[in-house]
Design a protein around this motif. Structure first.
Motif, PDB file in Angstrom:
ATOM      1  N   PHE A  96       0.851  -1.202   0.000  1.00 32.28           N
ATOM      2  CA  PHE A  96       0.000   0.000   0.000  1.00 32.28           C
ATOM      3  C   PHE A  96       0.884   1.249   0.000  1.00 32.28           C
ATOM      4  O   PHE A  96       1.889   1.298   0.711  1.00 32.28           O
ATOM      5  N   PRO A  97       0.484   2.295  -0.756  1.00 34.34           N
ATOM      6  CA  PRO A  97       1.294   3.512  -0.779  1.00 34.34           C
ATOM      7  C   PRO A  97       1.235   4.309   0.527  1.00 34.34           C
ATOM      8  O   PRO A  97       2.176   5.019   0.859  1.00 34.34           O
ATOM      9  N   ILE A  98       0.115   4.225   1.260  1.00 37.45           N
ATOM     10  CA  ILE A  98      -0.040   5.009   2.498  1.00 37.45           C
ATOM     11  C   ILE A  98      -0.282   4.056   3.659  1.00 37.45           C
ATOM     12  O   ILE A  98      -1.252   3.285   3.640  1.00 37.45           O
ATOM     13  N   VAL A  99       0.616   4.079   4.645  1.00 44.76           N
ATOM     14  CA  VAL A  99       0.457   3.224   5.834  1.00 44.76           C
ATOM     15  C   VAL A  99       0.622   4.106   7.066  1.00 44.76           C
ATOM     16  O   VAL A  99       1.632   4.800   7.203  1.00 44.76           O
ATOM     17  N   ARG A 100      -0.367   4.115   7.939  1.00 44.93           N
ATOM     18  CA  ARG A 100      -0.326   4.945   9.148  1.00 44.93           C
ATOM     19  C   ARG A 100      -0.653   4.110  10.375  1.00 44.93           C
ATOM     20  O   ARG A 100      -1.689   3.440  10.417  1.00 44.93           O
ATOM     21  N   THR A 101       0.223   4.171  11.371  1.00 38.38           N
ATOM     22  CA  THR A 101      -0.058   3.509  12.641  1.00 38.38           C
ATOM     23  C   THR A 101      -0.614   4.541  13.613  1.00 38.38           C
ATOM     24  O   THR A 101      -0.119   5.664  13.671  1.00 38.38           O
ATOM     25  N   TYR A 102      -1.658   4.171  14.321  1.00 39.06           N
ATOM     26  CA  TYR A 102      -2.189   5.079  15.333  1.00 39.06           C
ATOM     27  C   TYR A 102      -2.443   4.329  16.631  1.00 39.06           C
ATOM     28  O   TYR A 102      -2.370   3.109  16.683  1.00 39.06           O
ATOM     29  N   LYS A 103      -2.684   5.106  17.676  1.00 45.44           N
ATOM     30  CA  LYS A 103      -2.727   4.508  19.012  1.00 45.44           C
ATOM     31  C   LYS A 103      -4.011   4.893  19.744  1.00 45.44           C
ATOM     32  O   LYS A 103      -4.645   5.904  19.440  1.00 45.44           O
ATOM     33  N   ALA A 104      -4.370   4.084  20.705  1.00 42.55           N
ATOM     34  CA  ALA A 104      -5.449   4.435  21.634  1.00 42.55           C
ATOM     35  C   ALA A 104      -5.161   3.754  22.954  1.00 42.55           C
ATOM     36  O   ALA A 104      -4.357   2.827  23.032  1.00 42.55           O
ATOM     37  N   VAL A 105      -5.822   4.242  23.988  1.00 37.81           N
ATOM     38  CA  VAL A 105      -5.728   3.599  25.292  1.00 37.81           C
ATOM     39  C   VAL A 105      -6.857   2.596  25.413  1.00 37.81           C
ATOM     40  O   VAL A 105      -8.005   2.923  25.119  1.00 37.81           O
ATOM     41  N   VAL A 106      -6.556   1.378  25.778  1.00 38.78           N
ATOM     42  CA  VAL A 106      -7.596   0.386  26.018  1.00 38.78           C
ATOM     43  C   VAL A 106      -7.322  -0.243  27.385  1.00 38.78           C
ATOM     44  O   VAL A 106      -6.510  -1.148  27.515  1.00 38.78           O
ATOM     45  N   PRO A 107      -7.993   0.278  28.411  1.00 36.70           N
ATOM     46  CA  PRO A 107      -7.661  -0.085  29.790  1.00 36.70           C
ATOM     47  C   PRO A 107      -7.669  -1.574  30.101  1.00 36.70           C
ATOM     48  O   PRO A 107      -6.867  -2.040  30.899  1.00 36.70           O
ATOM     49  N   SER A 108      -8.553  -2.332  29.440  1.00 39.55           N
ATOM     50  CA  SER A 108      -8.639  -3.743  29.821  1.00 39.55           C
ATOM     51  C   SER A 108      -7.665  -4.618  29.033  1.00 39.55           C
ATOM     52  O   SER A 108      -7.624  -5.819  29.245  1.00 39.55           O
ATOM     53  N   TYR A 109      -6.869  -4.032  28.126  1.00 38.22           N
ATOM     54  CA  TYR A 109      -5.876  -4.822  27.400  1.00 38.22           C
ATOM     55  C   TYR A 109      -4.525  -4.728  28.106  1.00 38.22           C
ATOM     56  O   TYR A 109      -4.200  -3.676  28.654  1.00 38.22           O
ATOM     57  N   PRO A 110      -3.736  -5.802  28.045  1.00 38.35           N
ATOM     58  CA  PRO A 110      -2.425  -5.741  28.709  1.00 38.35           C
ATOM     59  C   PRO A 110      -1.573  -4.627  28.129  1.00 38.35           C
ATOM     60  O   PRO A 110      -1.417  -4.528  26.915  1.00 38.35           O
ATOM     61  N   GLY A 111      -1.066  -3.762  28.982  1.00 35.62           N
ATOM     62  CA  GLY A 111      -0.210  -2.676  28.509  1.00 35.62           C
ATOM     63  C   GLY A 111      -0.953  -1.375  28.277  1.00 35.62           C
ATOM     64  O   GLY A 111      -0.338  -0.338  28.088  1.00 35.62           O
ATOM     65  N   GLY A 112      -2.286  -1.421  28.293  1.00 31.38           N
ATOM     66  CA  GLY A 112      -3.075  -0.181  28.239  1.00 31.38           C
ATOM     67  C   GLY A 112      -3.079   0.496  26.880  1.00 31.38           C
ATOM     68  O   GLY A 112      -4.106   0.943  26.405  1.00 31.38           O
ATOM     69  N   MET A 113      -1.928   0.575  26.217  1.00 27.52           N
ATOM     70  CA  MET A 113      -1.890   1.242  24.921  1.00 27.52           C
ATOM     71  C   MET A 113      -2.080   0.201  23.819  1.00 27.52           C
ATOM     72  O   MET A 113      -1.531  -0.883  23.904  1.00 27.52           O
ATOM     73  N   TRP A 114      -2.855   0.542  22.825  1.00 30.26           N
ATOM     74  CA  TRP A 114      -3.088  -0.380  21.725  1.00 30.26           C
ATOM     75  C   TRP A 114      -2.767   0.301  20.406  1.00 30.26           C
ATOM     76  O   TRP A 114      -2.884   1.518  20.297  1.00 30.26           O
ATOM     77  N   SER A 115      -2.315  -0.468  19.419  1.00 28.95           N
ATOM     78  CA  SER A 115      -2.003   0.120  18.122  1.00 28.95           C
ATOM     79  C   SER A 115      -2.938  -0.419  17.041  1.00 28.95           C
ATOM     80  O   SER A 115      -3.420  -1.564  17.126  1.00 28.95           O
ATOM     81  N   PHE A 116      -3.197   0.440  16.072  1.00 31.72           N
ATOM     82  CA  PHE A 116      -3.961   0.089  14.887  1.00 31.72           C
ATOM     83  C   PHE A 116      -3.117   0.494  13.686  1.00 31.72           C
ATOM     84  O   PHE A 116      -2.393   1.482  13.756  1.00 31.72           O
ATOM     85  N   THR A 117      -3.212  -0.256  12.588  1.00 29.51           N
ATOM     86  CA  THR A 117      -2.493   0.179  11.405  1.00 29.51           C
ATOM     87  C   THR A 117      -3.461   0.248  10.230  1.00 29.51           C
ATOM     88  O   THR A 117      -4.206  -0.701   9.961  1.00 29.51           O
ATOM     89  N   LEU A 118      -3.466   1.412   9.598  1.00 27.27           N
ATOM     90  CA  LEU A 118      -4.330   1.691   8.456  1.00 27.27           C
ATOM     91  C   LEU A 118      -3.472   1.681   7.200  1.00 27.27           C
ATOM     92  O   LEU A 118      -2.375   2.248   7.187  1.00 27.27           O
ATOM     93  N   ALA A 119      -3.948   0.994   6.162  1.00 28.01           N
ATOM     94  CA  ALA A 119      -3.228   0.963   4.884  1.00 28.01           C
ATOM     95  C   ALA A 119      -4.208   1.415   3.810  1.00 28.01           C
ATOM     96  O   ALA A 119      -5.333   0.929   3.757  1.00 28.01           O
ATOM     97  N   SER A 120      -3.762   2.365   2.987  1.00 29.77           N
ATOM     98  CA  SER A 120      -4.700   3.010   2.089  1.00 29.77           C
ATOM     99  C   SER A 120      -4.134   3.110   0.679  1.00 29.77           C
ATOM    100  O   SER A 120      -2.939   3.331   0.482  1.00 29.77           O
ATOM    101  N   LEU A 121      -5.010   2.943  -0.311  1.00 31.95           N
ATOM    102  CA  LEU A 121      -4.586   3.029  -1.713  1.00 31.95           C
ATOM    103  C   LEU A 121      -4.645   4.463  -2.223  1.00 31.95           C
ATOM    104  O   LEU A 121      -4.037   4.782  -3.234  1.00 31.95           O
ATOM    105  N   LYS A 122      -5.352   5.353  -1.535  1.00 34.21           N
ATOM    106  CA  LYS A 122      -5.477   6.725  -2.054  1.00 34.21           C
ATOM    107  C   LYS A 122      -5.573   7.787  -0.956  1.00 34.21           C
ATOM    108  O   LYS A 122      -4.844   8.770  -0.976  1.00 34.21           O
ATOM    109  N   TYR A 123      -6.472   7.592  -0.010  1.00 30.36           N
ATOM    110  CA  TYR A 123      -6.751   8.644   0.972  1.00 30.36           C
ATOM    111  C   TYR A 123      -5.821   8.542   2.186  1.00 30.36           C
ATOM    112  O   TYR A 123      -5.558   7.457   2.690  1.00 30.36           O
ATOM    113  N   ASP A 124      -5.385   9.726   2.636  1.00 33.65           N
ATOM    114  CA  ASP A 124      -4.492   9.762   3.794  1.00 33.65           C
ATOM    115  C   ASP A 124      -5.249  10.302   5.011  1.00 33.65           C
ATOM    116  O   ASP A 124      -5.808  11.406   4.959  1.00 33.65           O
ATOM    117  N   PRO A 125      -5.275   9.569   6.124  1.00 34.53           N
ATOM    118  CA  PRO A 125      -6.015  10.066   7.295  1.00 34.53           C
ATOM    119  C   PRO A 125      -5.452  11.390   7.834  1.00 34.53           C
ATOM    120  O   PRO A 125      -6.179  12.135   8.480  1.00 34.53           O
TER     121      PRO A 125
END
Lengths: 284, 284
Positions: B220-249
């Motif tokens: 994918f030409p555009i790859v963005r990792t972002y984060k959120a807090v998720v209290p009930s998950y181990p480590g509290g911080m969680w990551s998401f990765t978005l991959a896009s063919l055209k639009y950039d968040p």
């Protein structure tokens, strides 16, 4: 062996027993240090997931894995927000991690660290040097082993920045969340002073955060709550509240931010004040 | 009683046993639902601290207390980033929380939710309606009880957005983190499509996050990792990765963000892409 350590199949586990509804069990490589001070049971443990940890009365206070997040967030934000800070007061913070962040700022001339329990500082300096770092050797740092509340009462317009690095508001630390204490802390600040405290989890201790903010709003013109992720704390998200007599962190000169950090950077500085909807609603 | 429930002094506790070095014990009010499906042991429990929770094979998947954080972050970001999304694919997500966020966007016309285990959906719709919400009644939502990998293989330029709401990359969900799967997911997207996956804890599962990002960057030409807090998950911080063919968040029109949310707002949307130094260094 203290009651919060358990042997299971030949391995040692730390069982955090402070919460009614959730118990955390941490697998340990070793219990490195153990001492009963006049104030509390002090342990340094080496854990598998969090590295070395300071444990007071069976509750983890700071860890090698993530202690820097809390320490950076409670110290760099006020150090950058104040225009020309020189004199800093730290109440608590026996692990020396907060002071070890503050000394990164060459403009600070005097850092008074008031910790009631000398044995905590001695244990952390000896056994978790990765957290205490250069702080014990820095000539600008004065270690004062006294009751922080009494110490602050005798201070008048002495500090540019005051940081309250307290443990949870139960037992001895409870008074560090009281209006009386915040009033004498304000008196200890110069006319353009800033204070910061940790204001607990916005998920599990909403009431502490709200109460802290409401008290500080009565006494300071500028009050800002900010957030960070602290993986080893229950709930993951942690809140800090900054109260300021003159300078606003939202318009701080972020160029001054020290770059030798593992968590905070200029984007994190700006965005830590952006709170999720559920926190905004709670704090309105 | 399943092996991950323990009776202690007449009270029931859930013991999460998935990690070698840390065990979490949750005090329960009740075990509401229990069923062994062809795929896993399904339980719905009512806990003191987290409300009702979906538990699969003894591991908490989502909770009433904080499930909305994960669900909002994995769905609103792509829904706002895409210019004119109509067709959405959700892989997994049996609790229906992600779909319940997506239906807040009136412009979405068709949401295919592919969940292998029908019994999970049935249990969540019946026992945690606060998470599944209106999703089961929305006519735009198609519940398809199939293997997501097989389903995606037969799709070609069908979707504007694909969301992979997987459990941890062990056992059946492991293939959802493979290059082969991401390639067929890309094929299922239209020419301007976007995919998002949860990429685990940046503290405890750094390798999963790095590997996911590296694979996606190849395709994918555009790859963005972002984060959120998720209290009930181990480590509290969680990551998401978005991959896009055209639009950039990073240049999305945030005005379109739905306001009926508990965590995300326009400041959180913008700042979730600001990563702490330790994550930047890992991902460079």
């Amino acid at each position: 062996m203290e009651k919060f350590f358990k042997e299971i199949n030949g391995e040692t586990w730390l069982v955090e027993d402070e919460r009614d509804n959730m118990k955390l069990h941490y697998r340990l490589k070793d219990v490195i240090f153990s001492k009963k001070s006049p104030y509390q049971q002090i342990n340094i443990v080496d854990s598998y997931d969090f590295g070395r940890c300071l444990v007071l009365d069976g509750v983890i206070q700071t860890t090698e894995l993530d202690g820097y997040i809390y320490n950076e967030m409670i110290s760099h934000i006020p150090a950058v927000t104040h225009n020309e800070p020189e004199d800093v007061l730290v109440i608590g913070g026996g692990d020396c991690g907060v002071v070890n962040e503050l000394i990164k700022y060459a403009n600070l001339k005097n850092i008074d660290m008031i910790e009631i329990d000398r044995a905590v500082v001695e244990a952390c300096v000896e056994y978790i040097p990765s957290i205490s770092g250069e702080a014990p050797k820095d000539e600008r740092v004065n270690f004062i082993f006294e009751d922080g509340i009494k110490f602050v009462k005798n201070k008048n317009k002495s500090y540019d920045i005051a940081i309250v690095d307290s443990s949870d508001p139960v037992g001895p630390a409870e008074i560090l969340f009281s209006e009386e204490f915040y009033i004498s802390l304000k008196k200890s600040l110069k006319d353009d002073g800033i204070m910061v405290c940790q204001s607990q989890s916005p998920i599990f201790h909403k009431e502490v955060l709200k109460k802290t903010r409401n008290i500080l709003k009565k006494h300071f013109p500028i009050v800002r709550t900010y957030k960070a992720v602290v993986p080893s704390y229950p709930g993951g998200m942690w809140s800090f509240t900054l109260a300021s007599l003159k300078y606003d962190p939202l318009t701080a000169n972020i160029e001054k931010l020290n770059r030798n950090t593992k968590y905070i950077n200029s984007e994190i500085f700006k965005s830590c004040f952006n709170l999720p909807n559920f926190m905004k609603q709670e704090l309105e």
